[in-house]
Design a protein around this motif. Structure first.
Motif, mmCIF file in Angstrom:
data_model
loop_
_atom_site.group_PDB
_atom_site.id
_atom_site.type_symbol
_atom_site.label_atom_id
_atom_site.label_comp_id
_atom_site.label_asym_id
_atom_site.label_seq_id
_atom_site.Cartn_x
_atom_site.Cartn_y
_atom_site.Cartn_z
ATOM 1 N N VAL B 20 0.739 -1.228 0.026
ATOM 2 C CA VAL B 20 0.000 0.111 -0.080
ATOM 3 C C VAL B 20 0.895 1.304 -0.068
ATOM 4 O O VAL B 20 0.716 2.226 -0.896
ATOM 5 C CB VAL B 20 -0.989 -0.105 1.235
ATOM 6 N N THR B 21 1.794 1.148 0.727
ATOM 7 C CA THR B 21 2.682 2.337 1.036
ATOM 8 C C THR B 21 3.845 2.655 0.101
ATOM 9 O O THR B 21 4.321 3.617 -0.351
ATOM 10 C CB THR B 21 3.222 2.683 2.506
ATOM 11 N N SER B 22 4.484 1.457 -0.314
ATOM 12 C CA SER B 22 5.546 1.678 -1.294
ATOM 13 C C SER B 22 4.896 2.066 -2.930
ATOM 14 O O SER B 22 5.579 2.878 -3.274
ATOM 15 C CB SER B 22 6.191 0.239 -1.470
ATOM 16 N N CYS B 23 3.500 1.744 -2.915
ATOM 17 C CA CYS B 23 3.035 2.236 -4.223
ATOM 18 C C CYS B 23 2.792 3.664 -4.151
ATOM 19 O O CYS B 23 3.162 4.417 -4.902
ATOM 20 C CB CYS B 23 1.643 1.396 -4.297
ATOM 21 N N LYS B 24 2.163 3.928 -2.933
ATOM 22 C CA LYS B 24 2.104 5.564 -2.674
ATOM 23 C C LYS B 24 3.319 6.226 -2.759
ATOM 24 O O LYS B 24 3.363 7.570 -3.479
ATOM 25 C CB LYS B 24 1.306 5.685 -1.109
ATOM 26 N N GLU B 25 4.123 5.741 -2.142
ATOM 27 C CA GLU B 25 5.640 6.487 -2.162
ATOM 28 C C GLU B 25 6.045 6.820 -3.473
ATOM 29 O O GLU B 25 6.681 7.583 -3.944
ATOM 30 C CB GLU B 25 6.461 5.431 -1.384
ATOM 31 N N TRP B 26 6.253 5.372 -4.525
ATOM 32 C CA TRP B 26 6.820 5.754 -5.586
ATOM 33 C C TRP B 26 5.738 6.572 -6.534
ATOM 34 O O TRP B 26 6.367 7.359 -7.290
ATOM 35 C CB TRP B 26 6.737 4.065 -6.206
ATOM 36 N N ASN B 27 4.385 6.356 -6.659
ATOM 37 C CA ASN B 27 3.668 7.206 -7.523
ATOM 38 C C ASN B 27 3.389 8.466 -7.257
ATOM 39 O O ASN B 27 3.105 9.444 -7.996
ATOM 40 C CB ASN B 27 2.418 6.221 -7.708
ATOM 41 N N THR B 28 3.484 8.868 -5.726
ATOM 42 C CA THR B 28 3.120 10.342 -5.365
ATOM 43 C C THR B 28 4.113 11.302 -6.145
ATOM 44 O O THR B 28 3.773 12.364 -6.533
ATOM 45 C CB THR B 28 3.047 10.598 -4.073
ATOM 46 N N SER B 29 5.427 10.814 -6.328
ATOM 47 C CA SER B 29 6.323 11.663 -7.408
ATOM 48 C C SER B 29 6.743 11.089 -8.344
ATOM 49 O O SER B 29 7.385 11.641 -8.973
ATOM 50 C CB SER B 29 7.451 11.435 -6.228
ATOM 51 N N GLY B 30 5.885 10.030 -8.754
ATOM 52 C CA GLY B 30 6.069 9.520 -10.135
ATOM 53 C C GLY B 30 5.405 10.205 -11.206
ATOM 54 O O GLY B 30 4.594 11.133 -11.106
ATOM 55 N N TRP B 31 5.188 9.562 -12.318
ATOM 56 C CA TRP B 31 4.430 9.850 -13.627
ATOM 57 C C TRP B 31 2.996 10.012 -13.208
ATOM 58 O O TRP B 31 2.187 11.058 -13.515
ATOM 59 C CB TRP B 31 4.645 8.815 -14.562
ATOM 60 N N ALA B 32 2.505 9.078 -12.350
ATOM 61 C CA ALA B 32 1.009 9.240 -11.972
ATOM 62 C C ALA B 32 0.627 10.102 -10.757
ATOM 63 O O ALA B 32 -0.439 9.999 -10.462
ATOM 64 C CB ALA B 32 0.553 7.793 -11.832
ATOM 65 N N GLY B 33 1.601 10.547 -10.316
ATOM 66 C CA GLY B 33 1.336 11.318 -9.088
ATOM 67 C C GLY B 33 0.810 12.600 -9.524
ATOM 68 O O GLY B 33 0.328 13.025 -10.574
ATOM 69 N N PRO B 34 0.406 13.785 -8.286
ATOM 70 C CA PRO B 34 0.799 13.315 -6.888
ATOM 71 C C PRO B 34 -0.485 12.481 -6.440
ATOM 72 O O PRO B 34 -1.679 12.691 -6.922
ATOM 73 C CB PRO B 34 0.834 14.540 -6.443
ATOM 74 N N LEU B 35 -0.556 11.706 -5.237
ATOM 75 C CA LEU B 35 -1.675 10.924 -4.803
ATOM 76 C C LEU B 35 -2.121 11.938 -3.613
ATOM 77 O O LEU B 35 -1.361 11.820 -2.447
ATOM 78 C CB LEU B 35 -1.255 9.506 -4.316
#
Lengths: 191, 241, 754, 325
Positions: B20-35
């Motif tokens: 749950v959190t490794s996904c949030k961590e990667w994606n919030t600063s990634g292409w699909a971010g922010p969350l």
């Protein structure tokens, strides 16, 4: 220990997504565990007259705590338990005084005594293992009963909200969209 | 065409929320971010997560089973959320079958979330667009990463390696083998969306101890047998000739 | 929206990748932190780290939100004049002012009565430094949080098999076939256990969980055995009863490697009742467990010294020695003890049906006996016998707070250790395996001071603040038997309290029983909330005043990185750093992260600069040690010895020239030595280049049966990990406890209770 | 589902607008067939304008439902697959045609272009009216199919949904037409009134059928297949978060069953019973204002009906969000 009046064992367990009181301040982890319920076997709950999600009191010989119950078949009928250290004092850990941790979360420690009642071994014997002095947290015996209808739907005991201290960040806003590289400026965090 | 997917092994998932959190961590600063998170330090905090772990209980005490159930977008092979989207923001990539949302096209009408029976899409209330699991598309296609790390963040994080990643159209891939051999099943198959992600069911390992196995010939108790003292009484040997 | 496949995340902004050790819990996994423009972009497991092998848990992945938490303290704070304690009314002060305040107060205390200063720390895993500071200061009032956590787990097992679960040992799930987890909640030794458990299940291992609650690990158990809390001891003794009755124990293992066959005096009227019968023999200095005990030879039917080659001793029976002393083998005492603890007896106590208990016992016994593992590893035991293989009984256990946090915790855990010994699974493949620096002698050598004279003004404490008593004379009591420590550890009431009783510190200090103190320093322990019992009243005690209007606990210093509940009650707050902002050492002197196959230690290297005026607590201790002139921190001429914490870690040696320091890796001038060697100035760089950890793999023949493995024991002594290279026989029967019983009956030659 | 008021207003407003246009055009057809007195072109023009205003108001309401209204034009691009996209095309088309219809009448361009079989003079407005009718029916279909096409939401997934949208739209349109005629003082009040009643009754039939159907079907998917654990007593304990999420805000109405029952009875009265009685009274009393009152009540009832339409929908994703712990 009067096990007729206090028939149930009360335990705490450490959740995998939080470590003691360290993680209510964590914006992501606290969305997983925001406040804690007391998990009770449905038959034990029916015997004590309350339903799933109701407000109840947990009482031990030294204190009592008000909280919400959650039915669970995954617990032995003579035992009730909750997650460890999710409940917080109002205003602590950088949270708003209205946060779930203090309003709906509770701390079981209030009902666990650090000393035994006076006995022949001594006036103030520690509530511990006589050989090693290890704290006997899980020896605590409690009884549970529904809170009256009129009682406020807030956990008890409540404490005066803790104030923010100098050097702490200003209160964070309603939105937080973390993007590495641009976050500190946006959240007004001074270095 | 390849169809990338995850296979989640409920037989070993202990519900630790690493995915749950490794996904949030990667994606919030990634292409699909922010969350985005809402009221992060206030009452009833909420926020966009691409993956969540739920807990279920089955049965009555003492035969209770507890299930940890990670759930994210299943990247259906016939995704109902793609045709309904009026602007084409919700699309399925041809090359690897990953279902994505183009934030520049999304008008925030939420119709795609209505059309997903799995509740796998979450609306970002601040950016006002629909967001969902991208199978870490920006990571799995990043050639600068070594092969071993060109996988979704949740797959790399999972301590029990319960999240297997691969192409379910390749019969020899780890995911296909796992589905075939361990009875991988899709969620809500009735709708015909043909979800790519599969789940592996729980399996019990039992031991059968036979009564006659308990005591072996070289039972250690035999060694302790005390010498049998002769009774004090008369014996035939004393009286007969 | 840009096509995701046409961009790489590493091109977005200035990217750096650094490695360090996580501290979102006490498991200390290796992590790789990716920074973007100075902010933390991603934290993932370090794939090459032996502990977590690339995995990371929910907490580890959320490290970003702790680093940028609104609860961060950034300035030293002093309670405002006239402001009530607990009102959280503070003013910012400089570190210089804070240090002067503390130095002034502590030097006065040290000059008068060091006992007035109490230092209690929480989940910090650096007892070596904090313990050493307390010892150098001279106060006995020190401990980490073991006392209110799971010290029973360590004490119960170390007093029985010389090692314990968690950092010091654990279940070898790579080879186990049956794994029983008792009283373990969600966490504790998290990622490595998750990795091992999942592989164990994939290989078809059978996993049984005994716990009143079914969550987390127990959810994926093949069988959940719900048990009433606190009754694990009854269950274990009933299983032991069944194993002995069926003869499902490993006789060969018990005889060679435990004190099961050793003869115990069995005559209540004698003064040495319950002690081993020992014959006179020259005991060279310092030997802790002389082999001068007796067996009863089956064939010759008479006593003989233990481990005589070719002898097959009795495990059961009652015998009379030549001089008429009635004796029994230790195993017989165990058999008598569990005689009436039948499964039926245990059923109504534990809530587990009797036939389930019987079945569990049979499963353990039969699997341990019939599914033996044999590894082709040659090794020599301490008695000179060569073995060309290592045998393993593939039944593994794991237990934690569910057993420990009860008043019968120590005995339950000793019972579990005895059960594991009966099945012959100690330090063998598929069973329990030690992790460096264990196994250690039973009990380990360090002893607490044993009298009030150990506490002298301006002098370091005479002895370790926490130690391992082996007889009543090791207790830390004064002439009339009263405890010297504030938390009454090592007293007659709590003799083997090897980690103190932190949960009684505030209550005792508030009541002034045994005495009042002046300054209480708390580090990483939330004693005004979830680290205390009876929290509501403890909070009142912290603010309670005596008749003269002074607080009953005059001065409270709190070192914390976050605005916890305890910070509100502090007079002086010292802002600490997060684990991403400081140097740290997971040292062999503390609770290291060793693997089964050899010692491992690791470090933390700062990934981002500290926020505001945060200062690592380690630096605070070094600074205070230097200012107070504590011997270990100053040179002979009183000048400051260590520049800062990294310098201290590199150059500190336990005793001058001992070659043992905080970090075991890359010692010696060029970094070629291991565990023992002179300080290496480039030690930090070498750790940094190696993913912040050092993993020394023991040769295969040293990796098993280490209690009795001559090769290993000599290697360990050569590397000064242990003092003696003697066999560490398992204490199925604990003579240590019997000594205290005899003292209680007034039969002990040494000290007896008042 | 959680009712979104922007969508409720959108569907009800454009429903009335379409119905009104159909009423006007029916009036023109009847007049052509000499069954009704021909109306002045001003009547048609103003009527079309009112219908146009309603449609436009509906369009505006729909923008409040969007996160990024500035890109709403994109919503027209996927008409091949998305009913929402088709509606975004059909609505402007209908509005355009109604506008043309209105202007044609306004400028009196009703000169016949040609005559069919000697008796039927076909003028410009007739053609546009015909096209407009097609567009309006198309729009009804698109709007209804947005909901009816979701095969997982059983409560919506039936032709009754299209029928409901159609009849209720026509009913409210004709009701407005009769009120408008009453206001104009022409003689079509009765004609529109009767058709409004007929449409309302048809609406009642299909709406009650929908209500009955929705309370009697068993959801095809249950927790067993949603989670894949085939145990008769499977129950969720924790949904993975505790502060709510989009999944709990968008798909749960959170209203008590009592309130929903109240709304149901309210809309059954306000959409069907009361307007029909008022229209009959209007006949008897020849009153001017009653039709307007009838329309007003019916429209308010329609808002409640559409609200209830949302709360009836049980989305399968709700299986995953039952409990918090």
């Amino acid at each position: 220990m009067d096990t007729q009046t206090y028939p149930l064992n009360a335990l705490t367990q450490r959740p995998m997504a939080m470590y003691h009181s360290w993680d209510s301040q964590n914006a992501w982890l606290r969305q997983i565990h925001t406040h804690n319920y007391l998990f009770v076997n449905p038959r034990t709950a029916e015997a004590n007259g309350f339903g799933d999600g109701d407000w109840i009191w947990i009482e031990s010989p030294i204190n009592k705590v008000r909280c919400m119950a959650r039915f669970s078949e995954a617990v032995e009928p003579g035992t009730v338990w909750t997650w460890n250290a999710i409940g917080k004092a109002a205003g602590s850990w950088g949270l708003s005084p209205k946060a779930n941790e203090s309003q709906k979360g509770f701390l079981l420690n209030h009902v666990i005594s650090e000393e035994l009642p006076p006995c022949e071994a001594g006036e103030h014997m520690s509530n511990s293992d006589p050989v090693t002095g290890q704290a006997a947290w899980f020896d605590v015996r409690v009884r549970i009963y529904p809170a009256e209808a009129g009682e406020p739907e807030v956990t008890s005991p409540q404490f005066k909200p803790q104030k923010r201290v100098p050097g702490q960040d200003p209160k964070r806003g309603k939105w937080q969209a973390f993007v590495a590289g641009a976050f500190r400026k946006k959240a007004k965090i001074q270095e | 065409m390849t169809q990338l997917a995850l296979v989640i092994d409920l037989n070993v998932c202990v519900g630790c929320h690493a995915c749950v959190t490794s996904c949030k961590e990667w994606n919030t600063s990634g292409w699909a971010g922010p969350l985005t998170d809402q009221r992060p330090y206030d009452a009833d905090p909420t926020g966009v997560f691409f993956n969540r772990v739920q807990t279920y209980e089955a049965g009555v005490f003492p035969n209770t089973e507890t299930y940890h159930f990670p759930k994210s977008c299943l990247h259906c092979e016939d995704p109902p959320c793609v045709p309904v989207c009026p602007t084409g923001a919700s699309y399925k990539r041809e090359d690897n079958g990953v279902v994505l949302v183009d934030y520049d096209k999304c008008i925030g009408c939420k119709y795609c979330s209505w059309a997903c029976p799995y509740g796998a899409r979450e609306f970002d209330e601040q950016q006002k667009v629909m967001k969902k699991c991208t199978l870490c598309i920006d990571r799995i296609t990043d050639m600068s990463l070594p092969e071993s790390e060109r996988k979704p963040a949740c797959v790399l994080a999972c301590p029990t390696r319960a999240r297997i990643y691969g192409d379910i159209h390749d019969p020899d891939s780890e995911v296909s083998v796992a589905i075939r051999e361990q009875g991988g099943y899709p969620l809500q198959p009735e709708w015909g969306t043909k979800p790519s992600n599969h789940y592996l069911p729980r399996r019990k390992t039992r031991i059968q101890i036979h009564e006659d196995e308990l005591v072996r010939v070289d039972n250690p108790l035999k060694k302790e047998a005390l010498p049998t003292l002769p009774e004090a009484g008369e014996t035939l040997d004393d009286v007969a000739w | 929206m840009q096509d995701p496949t046409s961009r790489s995340d590493s091109d977005q902004g200035r990217v750096e990748v650094k490695e360090t050790t996580c501290y979102m819990c006490a498991c200390r996994c290796g992590i790789r932190v990716t920074l973007r423009d100075g902010e933390i972009r991603h934290i993932e497991g370090n794939p090459d780290h032996p502990l977590n092998k690339g995995a990371i848990c929910a907490k580890g992945s959320s490290g970003i939100m702790k680093q940028y938490s609104p609860a961060r303290l950034t300035k030293p704070l002093l309670r405002k004049q006239g402001a009530e304690r607990g009102s959280s009314e503070f003013e910012e002060i400089s570190w210089e002012h804070a240090f002067e305040l503390i130095e002034g107060r502590l030097s006065k205390i040290r000059a008068e009565d060091p006992k007035k200063f109490a230092l209690f720390t929480g989940r910090d895993q650096m007892q070596a430094l904090t313990g050493m500071f307390a010892k150098q200061f001279g106060t006995p009032n020190y401990s980490a949080h073991g006392g209110f956590c799971s010290v029973n787990m360590a004490a119960g097992m170390i007093y029985t098999i010389g090692g314990s679960f968690w950092e010091f040992g654990g279940p070898d799930l790579d080879r186990a076939k049956l794994f029983i987890m008792i009283g373990t909640a969600e966490d504790h030794h998290s990622n490595p256990l998750k990795i091992a458990l999942a592989d164990f299940k994939r290989r078809g291992g059978r996993f049984i969980s005994i716990n009143p609650i079914r969550t987390g690990y127990s959810a994926i158990a093949d069988e959940w055995v719900p048990i009433k809390p606190g009754t694990d001891g009854a269950l274990i003794m009933a299983i032991t009863h069944e194993l002995i009755k069926q003869g499902l124990y490993d006789r060969d293992f018990l005889i060679k490697y435990t004190n099961s066959a050793e003869l115990v005096v069995d005559d209540p009227s004698r003064d040495d009742h319950g002690l081993f019968r020992r014959f006179e023999m020259h005991i060279e200095e310092g030997c802790f467990d002389p082999e001068n005990k007796l067996w009863w030879d089956i064939d010759l039917d008479r006593e003989i010294s233990t481990h005589t080659p070719g002898v097959d001793p009795r495990l059961m029976g009652e015998f009379k020695l030549e001089d008429g002393t009635p004796v029994k083998p230790a195993f017989q005492l165990l058999k008598d003890r569990v005689e009436e603890y039948t499964p039926e007896w245990a059923a109504h106590i534990t809530g587990i049906p009797a036939d389930t208990i019987r079945r569990l016992a049979h499963e353990m016994g039969v699997v341990a006996r019939d599914q033996k593992i044999e590894l082709p590893i040659q090794w020599t035991d301490t008695w000179g016998n060569d073995h060309d293989s290592v045998i393993g009984n593939p039944v593994a256990f794991h237990a934690m707070r569910g057993l420990a946090a009860h008043s019968n915790g120590f005995q339950s855990i000793r019972a579990l250790s005895i059960l594991m010994t009966l099945l012959g699974t100690i330090d063998r493949p598929g069973g329990f395996r030690h992790k460096a620096p264990f196994p250690r002698p039973i009990p380990p050598c360090p002893k607490p001071p044993n009298g009030p004279e150990a506490v002298q003004p301006n002098t370091p404490l005479d002895g370790m603040p926490l130690g391992w008593p082996s007889k009543p004379d090791d207790l830390f009591v004064d002439e009339d038997g009263e405890a010297v420590r504030l938390d009454k550890a090592f007293s007659w009431e709590y003799p083997l309290s090897v980690h103190g009783l932190m949960h009684n510190v505030i209550t005792n200090a508030w009541r002034g029983d045994p005495y009042k103190i002046d300054t209480l320093l708390l580090f990483m322990a939330n004693m005004a909330w979830n680290s205390s019992m009876n929290t509501e009243n403890v909070r009142k005690m912290l603010t309670d005043k005596d008749e003269s209007g002074e607080y009953k606990i005059p001065f409270l210093i709190v070192a914390d990185a976050f605005q916890s509940e305890t910070v509100a009650f502090a007079d002086l707050v010292l802002p600490d750093t997060t684990y991403l902002e400081r140097h740290d050492a997971m040292s062999m002197l503390d609770r290291p992260i060793s693997e089964f196959d050899g010692p491992v230690d690791s470090v933390r290297i700062p990934v981002v600069p500290p926020r505001g005026d945060c200062k690592p607590f380690q630096e605070v201790l070094i600074e205070l040690g230097s200012r107070l002139g504590l011997p270990a921190f100053v040179k002979e001429d009183g000048s400051r010895k260590f520049r800062d914490y990294p310098d201290f870690i590199v150059n500190y040696e336990t005793s001058p020239g001992s070659g043992i320091g905080f970090l075991a890796g890359w010692r010696g001038k060029g970094g070629e030595k291991f565990l023992k060697g002179d300080p290496n100035p480039r030690q930090w760089e070498m750790y940094k280049e190696n993913g912040c950890f050092y993993h020394y793999e023991l040769p295969k023949s040293y990796q098993y049966m280490r209690n009795w493995n001559r090769g290993y024991l000599e290697w360990a002594r050569a590397h000064s990990m242990i003092r003696y290279a003697e066999p560490i026989t398992i204490h199925l029967y604990s003579e240590v406890l019997q000594r205290f019983r005899l003292a209680a009956q007034g039969k002990w030659p040494g000290r007896i209770p008042p | 589902m959680h009712p979104a008021f922007s969508v409720i207003f959108l569907t009800t407003l454009i429903g009335v607008g379409q119905g009104l246009f159909l009423a006007l055009y029916t009036g023109q057809l009847y007049a052509l067939a000499n069954l009704l007195p021909a109306q002045s072109s001003n009547f048609y023009a103003v009527g079309s304008m009112v219908s146009l205003v309603l449609l436009f108001a509906g369009l505006i309401a729909s923008f409040f439902h969007l996160g990024h209204p500035e890109r709403a034009w994109r919503a027209a691009t996927q008409w091949r697959t998305s009913w929402l996209s088709r509606e975004v095309l059909a609505l402007p088309a209908a509005m355009g045609l109604i506008f043309l219809y209105g202007t044609v009448h306004f400028f009196g361009l009703t000169k016949p272009l040609f005559v069919i079989s000697g008796t039927l003079p076909v003028d410009f407005s007739l053609i546009i009216g015909g096209l407009g009718t097609l567009a309006v029916f198309g729009l009804f279909l698109c709007t209804a199919m947005i909901y009816a096409s979701l095969r997982f939401i059983k409560a919506w997934y039936s032709p009754l949904t299209v029928a409901n949208f159609l009849f209720l739209g026509i009913a409210s349109g004709f009701m407005l037409a009769s009120a408008f005629s009453a206001y104009q003082g022409n003689s079509l009040v009765g004609f529109y009134g009767t058709w409004a009643v007929i449409a309302t009754l048809f609406g009642l039939l299909t709406r009650v059928a929908t209500l009955y159907r929705n309370s009697h079907f068993r959801c095809k998917v249950d927790l067993k297949s949603a989670v894949g654990v085939h145990h008769s007593q499977l129950e969720q304990k924790a949904q993975g978060f505790m502060g709510g999420s989009f999944n709990t805000r968008e798909f749960f109405h959170g209203k008590s069953q009592g309130l929903l029952n109240l709304i149901r009875y309210a809309f059954l009265l306000m959409v069907f019973a009361v307007p029909v009685i008022l229209i009959l009274l209007a006949y008897a009393l020849e009153s001017e204002t009653l039709p307007l009152l009838a329309f007003g009540i019916q429209y308010l009832g329609l808002i409640l009906e559409r609200y209830h339409f949302f709360t009836e929908a049980q989305h399968p994703q709700n299986l995953y969000y039952q409990s918090m712990a």
